[in-house]
Scaffold this motif. Structure first.
Motif, PDB file in Angstrom:
ATOM      1  N   ILE A  55      -1.713 -10.221  -7.825  1.00 12.65           N
ATOM      2  CA  ILE A  55      -2.776  -9.097  -7.733  1.00 12.65           C
ATOM      3  C   ILE A  55      -1.836  -7.918  -7.842  1.00 12.65           C
ATOM      4  N   ALA A  56      -0.552  -7.870  -8.194  1.00 10.51           N
ATOM      5  CA  ALA A  56       0.210  -6.515  -8.200  1.00 10.51           C
ATOM      6  C   ALA A  56      -0.185  -5.594  -9.650  1.00 10.51           C
ATOM      7  N   THR A  57      -0.716  -6.474 -10.502  1.00 12.98           N
ATOM      8  CA  THR A  57      -1.084  -5.568 -11.755  1.00 12.98           C
ATOM      9  C   THR A  57      -2.370  -4.679 -11.519  1.00 12.98           C
ATOM     10  N   VAL A  58      -3.206  -5.080 -10.522  1.00 10.86           N
ATOM     11  CA  VAL A  58      -4.403  -4.403 -10.299  1.00 10.86           C
ATOM     12  C   VAL A  58      -4.590  -3.765  -9.061  1.00 10.86           C
ATOM     13  N   VAL A  59      -3.500  -3.546  -8.163  1.00 13.63           N
ATOM     14  CA  VAL A  59      -3.574  -2.762  -7.027  1.00 13.63           C
ATOM     15  C   VAL A  59      -2.212  -1.827  -7.177  1.00 13.63           C
ATOM     16  N   VAL A  60      -2.610  -0.594  -6.746  1.00 10.73           N
ATOM     17  CA  VAL A  60      -1.754   0.571  -6.738  1.00 10.73           C
ATOM     18  C   VAL A  60      -1.213   0.596  -5.480  1.00 10.73           C
ATOM     19  N   PRO A  61       0.148   0.444  -5.304  1.00 15.47           N
ATOM     20  CA  PRO A  61       0.995   0.696  -4.037  1.00 15.47           C
ATOM     21  C   PRO A  61       0.714   1.872  -3.563  1.00 15.47           C
ATOM     22  N   LEU A  62       0.841   1.644  -2.095  1.00 13.55           N
ATOM     23  CA  LEU A  62       0.504   2.988  -1.372  1.00 13.55           C
ATOM     24  C   LEU A  62       1.584   3.895  -1.385  1.00 13.55           C
ATOM     25  N   ARG A  63       1.559   4.863  -2.159  1.00 13.84           N
ATOM     26  CA  ARG A  63       2.514   5.911  -2.471  1.00 13.84           C
ATOM     27  C   ARG A  63       3.094   6.729  -1.414  1.00 13.84           C
ATOM     28  N   GLU A  64       2.126   6.947  -0.311  1.00 15.21           N
ATOM     29  CA  GLU A  64       2.761   7.887   0.517  1.00 15.21           C
ATOM     30  C   GLU A  64       1.921   7.716   1.981  1.00 15.21           C
ATOM     31  N   ILE A  65       2.437   7.846   2.998  1.00 13.82           N
ATOM     32  CA  ILE A  65       2.046   7.918   4.375  1.00 13.82           C
ATOM     33  C   ILE A  65       2.281   8.773   5.130  1.00 13.82           C
ATOM     34  N   HIS A  66       1.222   9.589   5.620  1.00 18.81           N
ATOM     35  CA  HIS A  66       1.288  10.714   6.291  1.00 18.81           C
ATOM     36  C   HIS A  66       1.191  10.667   8.006  1.00 18.81           C
ATOM     37  N   PHE A  67       2.294  11.040   8.608  1.00 21.44           N
ATOM     38  CA  PHE A  67       2.201  10.848  10.067  1.00 21.44           C
ATOM     39  C   PHE A  67       1.897  12.366  10.740  1.00 21.44           C
ATOM     40  N   ILE A  68       0.702  12.533  11.323  1.00 25.18           N
ATOM     41  CA  ILE A  68       0.318  13.711  11.729  1.00 25.18           C
ATOM     42  C   ILE A  68       0.068  13.880  13.110  1.00 25.18           C
ATOM     43  N   ASP A  69       0.826  14.491  13.858  1.00 23.52           N
ATOM     44  CA  ASP A  69       0.481  14.784  15.603  1.00 23.52           C
ATOM     45  C   ASP A  69      -0.228  16.140  15.573  1.00 23.52           C
TER      46      ASP A  69
END
Length: 728
Positions: free
Chosen positions: A532-546
């Protein structure tokens, strides 16, 4: 010749109009200038040299000093005028200056109307007559008034004369302004209210008389003061945006009902925001009658929501809707048309934000409205306040399904209070185009649910859920940004209720939490199945907010993130490179933060700091800190935690600073040493970036961003050194 009366008249007209001279006039002015310079040379014993060296004053105590001829000042003034006429600056058309001013003023007009924009405009007008003429002839520069705030005995800022100036120079264009009354200002700053009967500053009459030209206004008043605006009703044809905020005084007598119709006949009104949350239940707040058929953007913040039922029943043509309320009164249920088949459609709505307090009022809202609400164009949905009580989780989920079922091909951004409303796979299959998800940070016992919810490899869709062609084996295939917040209800909205979550629930065991988080990140990045790699966009960024922003919680939050950093990165470190201690990182960060703040605040001239005890104390502290940094050998240490905590940002900003007087010293050479450190450390950061597909980026003290770039596309140094910013 300068002595020619006709020539003098020509030159005077050039000065008055600020027009550049013609070619023939240039030849004539240049010839006159040569004669004047020769005459000045003859009048002075010393050679004045070039124009820049022309003496303005002489030392009368000099033995060789001679009293200058009475004609010397006149000749010198004539030389100045002739050279000014020949200046190349006069050839620049006013339109060019106006474009330059527009760029400068744009820098001072972000996020509302600020006094700094007014100061910048006044400074431009004071440089020269040509600049002033260019600015004053461009009416649009004067259509954004400086904020008018009554401050006790100091009068109003700006004064009425200043408002008259803006009114005159902007006429006949529509203008925008901000006004806060004295009572509201005192209340907002938690100062003592004036005694009942004390004189207050009335609403500026010159603004009221010009209401036909109002464009965008922000007005902050004590509740009774809204009656001062009754005269504008029916006289606001250009008004496009209104923001009202109300405070309450101890001597409030209620409000006149006529004010409710103030904006009912505003033909250009498109944006309306009203804040009455500070008014207690026992005081009747105004409920404005609005032309819903033309409103595009609506915000309401109140204790008891008075607008939502009306705008839904009118099926307003809204594109953005934000409701923040403590209660939806059940008694308004009688106003809702009965019948299960009746739907409320907001066909143009693209952004919907709702905050409520869990309780019976919310249950009535769901049953009466939200279950029947349809928003086929919805792109962004935010629901706050619904994630605290398990008793309404099922109802919330049913509500979301009802709303999303008509916008499955549109929704791109979703924000929720925690995970409770996302239990089960139903909603995930309704969001094939979701790009951004904002939810609560997972706790240790939540990871199984989070992994099921966010895994790119989808379980079988539930019965009755339609899958898009080509995505039957994926969930959230377009998801590229994930925001995780430590406290619910903090995204973009001020929390209306304090968090009651116990601290032990916020801080799980760091190593176990980090291991589970590593698994979750892998499911959306490098561990996406090949099929499914060709139809799924990887998670480009994760924001950690306190969102807690307190020392105790911040420490726990940082321990979690350092533990996650170790889980992701330690196995990738090359031989000979070791982990840098988080204690060292935090010590350096605290010290550099103080240096940065001192440097930013140190804009006074160096001569004014000489001999200051505080000045030398600060420099000694900075010298001690820089000595600690200079002995740190990054050749055997992983430098990325330094970028993760903003140390490279502060170093780069200090190295580039030319204004901070606190760094300009002859004893410690602080500025030079900071630049040397930055140049010395940058190659190590560039080296360490190549070891991992993950990039830890500093946004601000309470916000870190984890970027997944992949080894084939390494980030640049600048992507890691980011300036502080406000949370998304």
């Amino acid at each position: 010749m300068a002595s020619d009366p006709q020539a003098r008249m020509t030159y005077d007209s050039l000065f008055k109009t600020n027009h550049p001279p013609s070619d023939a006039q240039r030849v004539e002015i240049a010839a006159s200038l040569r004669v004047l310079e020769a005459e000045y040379k003859n009048l002075s014993d010393d050679d004045p040299g070039p124009y820049e060296s022309l003496p303005i004053e002489s030392d009368e105590h000099d033995p060789g000093y001679q009293v200058p001829s009475s004609r010397t000042p006149e000749v010198l003034a004539a030389i100045h005028r002739h050279r000014a006429l020949l200046s190349c600056v006069r050839d620049i058309p006013p339109e060019i200056w106006q474009k330059v001013y527009a760029i400068i003023l744009l820098e001072h007009s972000e996020a509302g109307w600020k006094l700094s924009r007014h100061s910048a405009l006044q400074t431009l007008c004071s440089v020269s007559r040509q600049w002033r003429d260019a600015a004053t002839t461009q009416k649009s520069f004067w259509t954004v008034f400086p904020p008018t705030v009554a401050r006790g005995n100091a009068g109003q800022i700006p004064r009425h004369e200043c408002l008259d100036l803006y009114l005159e120079r902007s006429e006949p264009l529509p203008f925008s302004f901000t006004y806060a009354s004295r009572g509201y200002f005192l209340q907002a700053n938690r100062q003592v209210f004036p005694q009942p009967g004390a004189p207050v500053h009335p609403f500026p009459q010159n603004l009221l008389r010009a209401s036909t030209r109002w464009n965008r206004i922000t007005v902050c008043l004590l509740l009774p003061e809204i009656q001062n605006l009754l005269c504008i009703q029916g006289h606001i044809p250009n008004l496009k945006a209104v923001k009202l905020a109300f405070g309450i005084s101890e001597a409030v007598q209620g409000t006149m009902p006529q004010i409710n119709g103030l904006f009912s006949t505003a033909p250009s009104l498109r944006h309306f925001a009203v804040e009455t949350v500070c008014i207690p239940h026992e005081i009747v707040a105004p409920v404005f009658e609005l032309p819903w058929s033309q409103i595009k953007f609506f915000i309401s913040s109140s204790r008891r929501e008075p607008y939502f039922y009306s705008l839904v029943c009118h099926q307003a043509t809204l594109t953005r809707l934000h409701i923040d309320s403590l209660e939806f009164p059940p008694q308004r249920r009688s106003d809702i048309p009965a019948g299960q088949g009746i739907l409320f459609t907001l066909s143009h709505l693209t952004h919907f934000s709702l905050r409520v307090t869990p309780g019976w009022g919310y249950m009535y809202l769901i049953l009466d409205i939200l279950m029947r609400l349809r928003a086929p164009a919805l792109e962004e949905l935010r629901i706050f306040g619904a994630g605290h009580r398990n008793t309404i989780v099922v109802v919330v989920q049913a509500t979301l399904v009802a709303i999303l079922s008509t916008s499955m091909s549109k929704l791109k951004r979703l924000t929720l209070d925690g995970k409770s409303a996302l239990i089960g796979p139903t909603i995930m299959h309704l969001l094939p185009h979701l790009e951004k998800l904002d939810i609560g940070t997972p706790e240790l016992n939540d990871f199984e649910h989070y992994c099921t919810m966010l895994s790119a490899h989808a379980p079988a869709p539930p019965n009755g859920v339609v899958q898009l062609t080509g995505s039957c084996s994926t969930t959230l295939p377009r998801l590229s940004s994930l925001l995780l917040r430590t406290v619910y209800s903090c995204s973009d909205h001020p929390a209306t209720l304090p968090s009651t979550r116990p601290r032990e629930d916020v801080t799980p065991s760091e190593p176990e939490w980090a291991a589970a988080m590593k698994t979750l990140i892998a499911l959306r990045t490098y561990a996406i199945p090949e099929e499914i790699a060709t139809v799924v966009v990887p998670l480009r960024e994760i924001h950690f907010i306190d969102c807690n922003k307190s020392d105790g919680f911040l420490k726990d939050w940082l321990e979690q993130l350092y533990s996650l950093y170790d889980a992701l990165e330690l196995s990738r470190l090359p031989s000979g490179i070791t982990r840098i201690s988080p204690n060292i990182v935090e010590e350096l960060r605290d010290g550099l933060t103080k240096m940065w703040l001192w440097s930013e605040a140190s804009s006074i001239p160096r001569k004014d700091l000489a001999g200051s005890t505080a000045h030398w104390d600060q420099q000694a502290i900075m010298d001690t800190l820089i000595r600690k940094i200079e002995v740190l050998d990054l050749s055997t240490l992983d430098s990325r935690p330094l970028a993760m905590r903003g140390i490279f940002f502060f170093l780069s900003d200090l190295a580039a600073s030319e204004d901070g007087a606190i760094l300009q010293d002859d004893l410690y050479n602080l500025q030079k040493r900071v630049r040397t450190l930055y140049d010395k450390w940058t190659p190590f950061l560039s080296r360490d970036m190549q070891w991992s597909p993950f990039r830890w980026c500093y946004v601000n003290q309470y916000h870190l961003r984890l970027k997944y770039a992949g080894l084939e596309a390494p980030s640049t140094i600048q992507e890691l050194i980011e300036s502080p910013a406000v949370d998304d």
